[in-house]
Design a protein around this motif. Structure first.
Motif, PDB file in Angstrom:
ATOM      1  N   GLU A 139       0.800  -1.257   0.231  1.00 58.66           N
ATOM      2  CA  GLU A 139      -0.173  -0.163   0.129  1.00 58.66           C
ATOM      3  C   GLU A 139       0.675   1.267   0.163  1.00 58.66           C
ATOM      4  OE1 GLU A 139      -3.417  -0.239  -0.085  1.00 58.66           O
ATOM      5  OE2 GLU A 139      -3.287  -2.098  -0.508  1.00 58.66           O
ATOM      6  N   SER A 140       1.689   0.838  -0.335  1.00 57.77           N
ATOM      7  CA  SER A 140       2.827   2.089  -0.444  1.00 57.77           C
ATOM      8  C   SER A 140       2.270   3.082  -1.258  1.00 57.77           C
ATOM      9  CB  SER A 140       4.026   2.132  -0.068  1.00 57.77           C
ATOM     10  OG  SER A 140       4.533   1.247  -1.363  1.00 57.77           O
ATOM     11  N   VAL A 141       2.828   4.547  -1.151  1.00 60.12           N
ATOM     12  CA  VAL A 141       1.982   5.598  -1.972  1.00 60.12           C
ATOM     13  C   VAL A 141       3.861   6.529  -1.931  1.00 60.12           C
ATOM     14  CG1 VAL A 141       0.929   7.752  -2.399  1.00 60.12           C
ATOM     15  CG2 VAL A 141      -0.056   5.851  -0.733  1.00 60.12           C
ATOM     16  N   PRO A 142       4.412   6.152  -3.557  1.00 57.45           N
ATOM     17  CA  PRO A 142       5.576   7.053  -3.767  1.00 57.45           C
ATOM     18  C   PRO A 142       5.593   8.503  -3.355  1.00 57.45           C
ATOM     19  CG  PRO A 142       4.445   6.871  -5.477  1.00 57.45           C
ATOM     20  CD  PRO A 142       3.206   6.078  -5.031  1.00 57.45           C
ATOM     21  N   PRO A 226      -3.356  18.603 -35.750  1.00 56.13           N
ATOM     22  CA  PRO A 226      -3.305  19.112 -34.166  1.00 56.13           C
ATOM     23  C   PRO A 226      -2.792  20.616 -34.090  1.00 56.13           C
ATOM     24  CG  PRO A 226      -2.392  17.429 -34.966  1.00 56.13           C
ATOM     25  CD  PRO A 226      -2.913  18.111 -36.407  1.00 56.13           C
ATOM     26  N   LEU A 227      -3.143  20.691 -32.919  1.00 59.15           N
ATOM     27  CA  LEU A 227      -2.804  22.441 -32.039  1.00 59.15           C
ATOM     28  C   LEU A 227      -3.301  22.202 -30.817  1.00 59.15           C
ATOM     29  CD1 LEU A 227      -6.196  24.224 -34.336  1.00 59.15           C
ATOM     30  CD2 LEU A 227      -4.042  24.331 -35.115  1.00 59.15           C
ATOM     31  N   PRO A 228      -1.969  23.440 -30.424  1.00 56.87           N
ATOM     32  CA  PRO A 228      -1.889  23.400 -29.267  1.00 56.87           C
ATOM     33  C   PRO A 228      -2.924  23.879 -27.968  1.00 56.87           C
ATOM     34  CG  PRO A 228      -0.754  24.725 -30.005  1.00 56.87           C
ATOM     35  CD  PRO A 228      -1.433  24.278 -30.866  1.00 56.87           C
ATOM     36  N   LYS A 229      -3.179  23.147 -26.531  1.00 62.65           N
ATOM     37  CA  LYS A 229      -4.023  22.941 -25.795  1.00 62.65           C
ATOM     38  C   LYS A 229      -3.577  22.721 -24.527  1.00 62.65           C
ATOM     39  CE  LYS A 229      -8.256  21.842 -24.413  1.00 62.65           C
ATOM     40  NZ  LYS A 229      -8.477  22.395 -22.935  1.00 62.65           N
ATOM     41  N   GLY A 230      -3.089  24.223 -23.832  1.00 60.81           N
ATOM     42  CA  GLY A 230      -3.687  23.789 -21.742  1.00 60.81           C
ATOM     43  C   GLY A 230      -3.967  23.033 -22.303  1.00 60.81           C
ATOM     44  N   GLU A 231      -4.235  22.306 -20.397  1.00 60.94           N
ATOM     45  CA  GLU A 231      -5.017  21.503 -19.748  1.00 60.94           C
ATOM     46  C   GLU A 231      -4.507  21.392 -18.412  1.00 60.94           C
ATOM     47  OE1 GLU A 231      -8.153  18.460 -20.270  1.00 60.94           O
ATOM     48  OE2 GLU A 231      -7.722  19.460 -22.211  1.00 60.94           O
ATOM     49  N   ARG A 232      -5.554  20.978 -17.338  1.00 64.13           N
ATOM     50  CA  ARG A 232      -5.282  20.796 -16.262  1.00 64.13           C
ATOM     51  C   ARG A 232      -5.591  19.376 -16.038  1.00 64.13           C
ATOM     52  NH1 ARG A 232      -5.768  25.435 -12.227  1.00 64.13           N
ATOM     53  NH2 ARG A 232      -4.265  27.332 -13.146  1.00 64.13           N
ATOM     54  N   VAL A 233      -4.836  18.104 -15.727  1.00 61.96           N
ATOM     55  CA  VAL A 233      -4.476  16.716 -15.217  1.00 61.96           C
ATOM     56  C   VAL A 233      -5.226  16.410 -14.333  1.00 61.96           C
ATOM     57  CG1 VAL A 233      -4.604  14.869 -16.471  1.00 61.96           C
ATOM     58  CG2 VAL A 233      -4.240  16.271 -17.447  1.00 61.96           C
ATOM     59  N   ALA A 234      -5.502  16.044 -13.232  1.00 57.44           N
ATOM     60  CA  ALA A 234      -6.191  15.221 -11.672  1.00 57.44           C
ATOM     61  C   ALA A 234      -5.383  13.780 -11.838  1.00 57.44           C
ATOM     62  CB  ALA A 234      -7.428  15.420 -11.565  1.00 57.44           C
ATOM     63  N   ILE A 235      -4.949  13.760 -11.182  1.00 58.38           N
ATOM     64  CA  ILE A 235      -3.973  12.270 -11.534  1.00 58.38           C
ATOM     65  C   ILE A 235      -3.992  11.991 -10.269  1.00 58.38           C
ATOM     66  CG2 ILE A 235      -1.883  10.976 -11.701  1.00 58.38           C
ATOM     67  CD1 ILE A 235      -1.461  13.251 -13.829  1.00 58.38           C
ATOM     68  N   ARG A 236      -4.558  10.380  -9.608  1.00 60.28           N
ATOM     69  CA  ARG A 236      -3.891   9.878  -8.213  1.00 60.28           C
ATOM     70  C   ARG A 236      -3.151   8.697  -8.643  1.00 60.28           C
ATOM     71  NH1 ARG A 236      -7.474   5.301  -7.386  1.00 60.28           N
ATOM     72  NH2 ARG A 236      -8.672   5.071  -9.143  1.00 60.28           N
ATOM     73  N   TRP A 237      -3.001   8.029  -7.320  1.00 65.32           N
ATOM     74  CA  TRP A 237      -2.003   7.247  -7.176  1.00 65.32           C
ATOM     75  C   TRP A 237      -2.790   5.781  -6.843  1.00 65.32           C
ATOM     76  CZ3 TRP A 237       2.222   4.896  -8.495  1.00 65.32           C
ATOM     77  CH2 TRP A 237       2.565   3.206  -8.044  1.00 65.32           C
ATOM     78  N   ASP A 238      -2.634   4.864  -7.979  1.00 62.77           N
ATOM     79  CA  ASP A 238      -3.817   3.595  -7.635  1.00 62.77           C
ATOM     80  C   ASP A 238      -3.354   2.239  -7.159  1.00 62.77           C
ATOM     81  OD1 ASP A 238      -5.856   1.262  -8.005  1.00 62.77           O
ATOM     82  OD2 ASP A 238      -5.865   2.535  -9.821  1.00 62.77           O
ATOM     83  N   PRO A 239      -3.453   1.840  -6.212  1.00 58.97           N
ATOM     84  CA  PRO A 239      -2.550   1.245  -5.401  1.00 58.97           C
ATOM     85  C   PRO A 239      -2.671  -0.461  -6.036  1.00 58.97           C
ATOM     86  CG  PRO A 239      -3.774   2.187  -4.041  1.00 58.97           C
ATOM     87  CD  PRO A 239      -4.270   2.904  -4.534  1.00 58.97           C
ATOM     88  N   ALA A 240      -4.455  -0.534  -6.753  1.00 56.77           N
ATOM     89  CA  ALA A 240      -4.545  -1.842  -7.382  1.00 56.77           C
ATOM     90  C   ALA A 240      -3.540  -1.989  -8.631  1.00 56.77           C
ATOM     91  CB  ALA A 240      -6.054  -1.982  -7.993  1.00 56.77           C
TER      92      ALA A 240
END
Length: 248
Positions: A139-142, A226-240
């Motif tokens: 279950e360790s989270v880096p 393709p054209l450039p686009k800035g974006e924010r991405v929500a990311i989480r650690w998945d133990p599974a």
């Protein structure tokens, strides 16, 4: 955290008093390693925040064997390791900070030492029976933020999911006209990642620059330029998955 040497104190018991060897001496509160002194730092920590008894080391890439050899050479006991390569060493009470500094100096790179429980490292499991390998902490989270490849993969996956759901319905504010947007991410480049206030361990918000094809209605976004686009991405650690994933 490749390229770092990271040393912290971890809550655990530690029996016995300081015993030196031909390479190590304990002079009062000062640790002496091969002639170099590492003095105890004075702190203003209130009672109960000091975490005695263990030192955690994450060697630079390629220096794991060197770290193990130093731990044994200096009379410390290697007790375990985590999935991310942390090594857990038993040290005498009151000498955790000194050993953190000493091991960092011997292994190179940057170091961080703390006696604050709020900054303690991800869990380290105890070693298995003598002579066996230590089990891996499930279950360790880096502590590391998502890598560039993680951000790229997750940003692309996000829009693939939208397409699989049929596109992104929108409404023009001024006219009320409905739109159905289709998008394809050709590439994504990580700009930065940060922890938001109140975020749990392993939760990040990353900024990325996407190269995206976008069209409306009955169309194929893969045919668009393709054209450039800035974006924010929500990311989480998945133990599974034992890796980073899109934070739905």
């Amino acid at each position: 955290m490749v390229g770092w040497v990271l040393c912290l104190a971890l809550l655990a018991g530690c029996g016995g008093g300081p015993d030196g060897n031909e390479y190590v001496d304990y002079d009062g509160t000062t640790l002496v390693v091969e002639g170099t002194e590492y003095a105890r730092e004075n702190t203003m920590d209130p009672p109960g925040t000091f975490l005695p008894g263990r030192v955690v080391v994450q060697p630079e890439e390629g220096k794991l064997d060197d770290a193990v050899a130093l731990i044994k050479r200096y009379g410390l006991t290697l007790e375990g390791r985590s999935a991310e390569g942390w090594l857990l060493a038993k040290a005498p009470d009151g000498f955790e900070m000194q050993w953190a500094a000493a091991l960092q100096a011997k292994l190179g790179g940057r170091s961080f030492a703390t006696n604050d429980s709020a900054q303690s490292p991800t869990p380290i499991v105890a070693a298995a029976a003598a002579g066996g390998d230590a089990p891996v902490a499930e279950e360790s989270v880096p502590a590391d933020e998502p890598s560039a490849s993680d951000v790229r993969r997750i940003a692309i996956e996000r829009y693939e999911r939208i397409e699989q759901a049929g596109g992104l319905p929108m409404t023009l504010t001024a006219t009320g006209q409905p739109l159905l947007l289709h998008a394809k991410v050709f590439d994504a480049r990580k700009e930065s990642c940060r922890r938001l206030p109140g975020a749990k361990p392993g939760e990040w918000e990353c900024e990325a620059e996407l190269m995206m094809g976008l069209c409306n209605g009955d169309c194929d976004p893969a045919d668009e330029e393709p054209l450039p686009k800035g974006e924010r991405v929500a990311i989480r650690w998945d133990p599974a998955q034992r890796g980073f994933a899109l934070d739905d």
